[in-house]
Write an enzyme that holds these catalytic residues in place. Structure first.
Site, PDB file in Angstrom:
ATOM      1  N   ALA A 143      23.926 -46.011 -61.783  1.00 16.39           N
ATOM      2  CA  ALA A 143      23.684 -47.172 -60.940  1.00 16.39           C
ATOM      3  C   ALA A 143      24.393 -48.397 -61.505  1.00 16.39           C
ATOM      4  O   ALA A 143      24.754 -48.450 -62.682  1.00 16.39           O
ATOM      5  CB  ALA A 143      22.188 -47.427 -60.826  1.00 16.39           C
TER       6      ALA A 143
ATOM      7  N   GLY B  89      22.134 -42.326 -62.806  1.00 12.36           N
ATOM      8  CA  GLY B  89      22.016 -41.925 -61.410  1.00 12.36           C
ATOM      9  C   GLY B  89      23.067 -40.922 -60.986  1.00 12.36           C
ATOM     10  O   GLY B  89      22.846 -40.118 -60.073  1.00 12.36           O
TER      11      GLY B  89
ATOM     12  N   GLU C 267      21.642 -37.688 -61.911  1.00  8.07           N
ATOM     13  CA  GLU C 267      20.545 -37.370 -60.993  1.00  8.07           C
ATOM     14  C   GLU C 267      21.076 -36.885 -59.647  1.00  8.07           C
ATOM     15  O   GLU C 267      20.498 -35.981 -59.026  1.00  8.07           O
ATOM     16  CB  GLU C 267      19.650 -38.605 -60.830  1.00  8.07           C
ATOM     17  CG  GLU C 267      18.873 -38.923 -62.117  1.00  8.07           C
ATOM     18  CD  GLU C 267      18.104 -40.214 -62.057  1.00  8.07           C
ATOM     19  OE1 GLU C 267      16.868 -40.164 -61.930  1.00  8.07           O
ATOM     20  OE2 GLU C 267      18.737 -41.280 -62.131  1.00  8.07           O
TER      21      GLU C 267
ATOM     22  N   GLU D 285      18.503 -44.396 -69.295  1.00  8.25           N
ATOM     23  CA  GLU D 285      17.631 -45.426 -68.723  1.00  8.25           C
ATOM     24  C   GLU D 285      16.603 -45.988 -69.704  1.00  8.25           C
ATOM     25  O   GLU D 285      16.296 -47.192 -69.674  1.00  8.25           O
ATOM     26  CB  GLU D 285      16.905 -44.882 -67.488  1.00  8.25           C
ATOM     27  CG  GLU D 285      17.780 -44.733 -66.258  1.00  8.25           C
ATOM     28  CD  GLU D 285      18.557 -43.431 -66.227  1.00  8.25           C
ATOM     29  OE1 GLU D 285      19.229 -43.157 -65.214  1.00  8.25           O
ATOM     30  OE2 GLU D 285      18.504 -42.675 -67.218  1.00  8.25           O
TER      31      GLU D 285
END
Length: 696
Positions: free
Chosen positions: A84, A131, A134, A156
């Site tokens: 992200a 992300g 993910e 994170e």
């Protein structure tokens, strides 16, 4: 605009996309390829809000197209997706409703990929982080390359949050709870081969074989579906939940490990364990809990502090510290001193393809340094950071020299000194060095305590000299403090900055020199007052350590003394006391270290702690008897008072650094303390939110 004509689907569809490109697979018209590329202005692919919106729309479009398979890949070299956009996430975090909306959107896309009626395969060549990982884990299969740039990680928790795009639920389903927590909480980064070995990737191939392997993986996935079902199943071939057998013990052990390491000062790793525990439930329930826990982390002061540190790090790396003055990276480094610091610096240099001549007066440390460097190169090959050929080439960049003759350094254009903290020893070595190197060659001292100008006092060419302070272990510690003397030329500092950035380190340039620079000036003051509390008030040293660690210090003052060596730490302390007598307690002036040379800390196996390898396993009560110390005041009030005194002394010293113009930026002082001494990252250092009130 993208246009498709696929199989028997004859109606022309038009989809406008800026960041994604959807094409029929040129090798097999029954399949499709979805390529992510944020354009030439971006070095990496990031999952921004608009990127997610386009992906969402594309997955809806693919329902109509009904391909036989979909391969998701990157259009950029050496990066699949770096996760992200942190700046965008920070804006979202300001509003809890926006956080929930973003996570629901991301989870919705995950479920669309997960429930696709055709195999979705991620083709990964390069960084696959946060992300981005993910997204890849939502796919039915992942194929990685053995490119050394290929890396899988979920960073994170280093920002004070947990994976929020489904990672806490999909990762344990792929690799198990223990490995998942190693990756999430242990900040473990895997290469392609390691990812394939643990089940995170389904295969690891050469980059040129990536797409053919991805097609094959799509084919065998589809074939497996067809053999098991009469029609394409609507659910991902991951189990809806994972078994609990042994999981409770794994999670309990992970919890104990986190509490041991962080003393509860960082909540995100604890929330990650709670989220991973929910992966035994249905994916929907697990994702709902992940959203809740992510929101709790996002609203915490620790997350705000750690994201602020992230941007301070970014600022220091990109900052133009000397506007208008540029310099090239040194062509050859001379390294004087082959101890722990010297060998670490030499390894960092050759790893960055800079030739090094490593010199020491005595052969023994040089031999040990060579063994260390060769061992590190071997480990780098083993984990895929470099090939055996590359490691051999880097080893050839290292030359060694011993004795009093420094002529082997004659053609070095940058020489770093890391000999013991002895003023006369250093001055004598500099005098000999100036006889053999060019007048234009830079001389940088790695001193941890002396005023740089005091070291340069007898140099012939003072303009070439500066301080360049590394931290141990060099391979993992990010910071390098840089300080000019009154005589240092801008070109000398520019060349030092160029080398710092070439080594991949974070530079902090002081506005003016001082003894101990930033980190040791603050840290050593705290250690001195910790010793004072033990000697004069008889406060339990291990309880002081525990109290400081609970507050956010990665390693308490007594454990830090053990790590650096009580003899070395105390010597530095006495040097610093000479410069700042008003800031130090006089009680620590005469500690008789010669009472027992076997109680010097980690290097002797015993100090304030009993050490086993790299770990302090338990307190060593015997040190109190040896030095005639007693611990009589160990109530919570006594310990908290001692902790507050230490915090006050360090905060006061940090503030003096700013107020006297040594470093005019409180942000850079805090960043130095966080990176160089691992002090209070959870609180964003000492100066933004002072832990104690400073009175005149």
């Amino acid at each position: 605009m993208c246009y498709f004509k696929f199989g028997t689907f004859t109606e022309k569809e038009e989809v406008g996309m800026e960041f994604w490109k959807l094409d029929a697979d040129p090798e097999d018209a029954r399949g499709m390829i979805l390529t992510l590329d944020l354009g030439p202005q971006e070095k990496k692919n990031l999952l921004r809000r608009k990127v997610l919106e386009e992906l969402d729309a594309t997955m809806d479009q693919l329902v109509k197209l009904s391909p036989d398979y979909l391969i998701i890949r990157s259009g950029k070299p050496n990066t699949f997706c770096a996760g992200a956009d942190v700046e965008e996430i920070l804006e979202v975090l300001k509003n809890p409703a926006d956080v929930d909306a973003l996570l629901r959107k991301a989870h919705g896309i995950l479920m669309k990929i997960r429930n696709a009626t055709y195999p979705v395969v991620a083709a990964i060549d390069g960084e696959c982080l946060g992300g981005g990982l993910e997204l890849a884990m939502a796919c039915h299969a992942r194929v990685a390359t053995n490119n050394r740039k290929t890396a899988f990680a979920l960073p994170e928790t280093s920002l004070g949050i947990i994976p929020g795009f489904g990672g806490t639920q999909t990762l344990p389903r792929l690799v198990g709870a223990r490995k998942a927590l190693e990756i999430i909480n242990g900040q473990k980064k895997l290469n392609g081969a390691e990812a394939a070995k643990c089940g995170l990737a389904d295969a690891c191939v050469k980059p040129e074989e990536l797409m053919s392997e991805a097609r094959w993986k799509a084919y065998v996935t589809q074939k497996g579906w067809n053999e098991r079902f009469d029609h394409k199943p609507k659910n991902l071939r991951l189990p809806e939940s994972i078994p609990c057998v042994g999981k409770r013990l794994i999670l309990r052990g992970a919890l104990q490990e986190v509490l041991k390491k962080t003393k509860g000062a960082y909540p995100a790793p604890l929330k990650a364990i709670e989220a991973v525990r929910a992966s035994s439930k249905s994916i929907e329930k697990g994702l709902a809990l992940e959203r809740k826990l992510f929101a709790e982390c996002a609203n915490s002061p620790e997350a705000k502090s750690l994201t602020s540190v992230f941007f301070l790090d970014k600022e220091a790396r990109s900052k133009d510290w000397l506007p208008g003055v540029k310099a090239e990276v040194p062509k050859k480094i001379g390294m004087i001193g082959a101890g722990i610091m010297g060998s670490g610096i030499a390894y960092a240099a050759i790893s960055s393809n800079i030739p090094v001549v490593l010199h020491d007066t005595f052969p023994d440390p040089v031999g040990k340094a060579v063994i260390f460097i060769e061992t590190m190169l071997g480990k780098a090959v083993k984990i895929g950071i470099m090939t055996a050929e590359e490691a051999a080439a880097k080893r050839r960049l290292l030359k060694v020299s011993t004795g009093d003759d420094l002529s082997a350094l004659a053609d070095a254009d940058f020489v770093i000194e890391a000999v013991p903290e002895d003023l006369q020893l250093k001055r004598k070595m500099f005098a000999e060095l100036e006889k053999v190197i060019s007048p234009k060659a830079v001389i940088a001292t790695n001193t941890s305590s002396f005023l740089p100008s005091d070291l340069a006092a007898e140099l012939q060419y003072k303009d070439r000299f500066c301080a360049m302070h590394f931290f141990n272990p060099v391979r993992t510690m990010k910071l390098i403090e840089i300080a000019a003397t009154q005589g240092s030329s801008p070109e000398t500092i520019a060349k030092t900055l160029a080398l710092t950035k070439a080594l991949g380190k974070v530079p902090v340039l002081l506005d003016q020199e001082c003894p101990g620079l930033i980190v040791n000036r603050v840290l050593v003051t705290g250690m001195a007052w910790a010793l004072d509390q033990l000697q004069t008030l008889k406060i339990d040293p291990w309880k002081i350590d525990e109290a400081m660690e609970k507050f956010g210090m990665a390693m308490g003052p007594f454990k830090t003394l053990d790590l650096v060596g009580f003899d070395i730490g105390y010597h530095v302390m006495k040097v610093m006391m000479g410069y700042y007598p008003q800031d130090y307690p006089q009680s620590v002036a005469g500690i008789p270290l010669n009472k027992d040379k076997n109680l010097l800390g980690k290097k002797t196996g015993k100090g304030f702690y009993i050490w086993k390898g790299e770990e302090a396993v338990k307190p060593n009560k015997a040190i109190l008897e040896k030095f005639g110390w007693k611990t009589e005041c160990s109530s919570n009030d006594d310990v908290n008072a001692a902790r507050n005194l230490l915090l006050l002394s360090m905060t006061r010293e940090a503030k003096k650094i700013v107020d006297t113009g040594v470093c005019k930026s409180p942000d850079m002082v805090d960043l130095s303390l966080i990176h160089g001494a691992m002090l209070f990252a959870n609180r964003r250092g000492l100066l933004l939110n002072p832990p104690v009130t400073i009175t005149a």
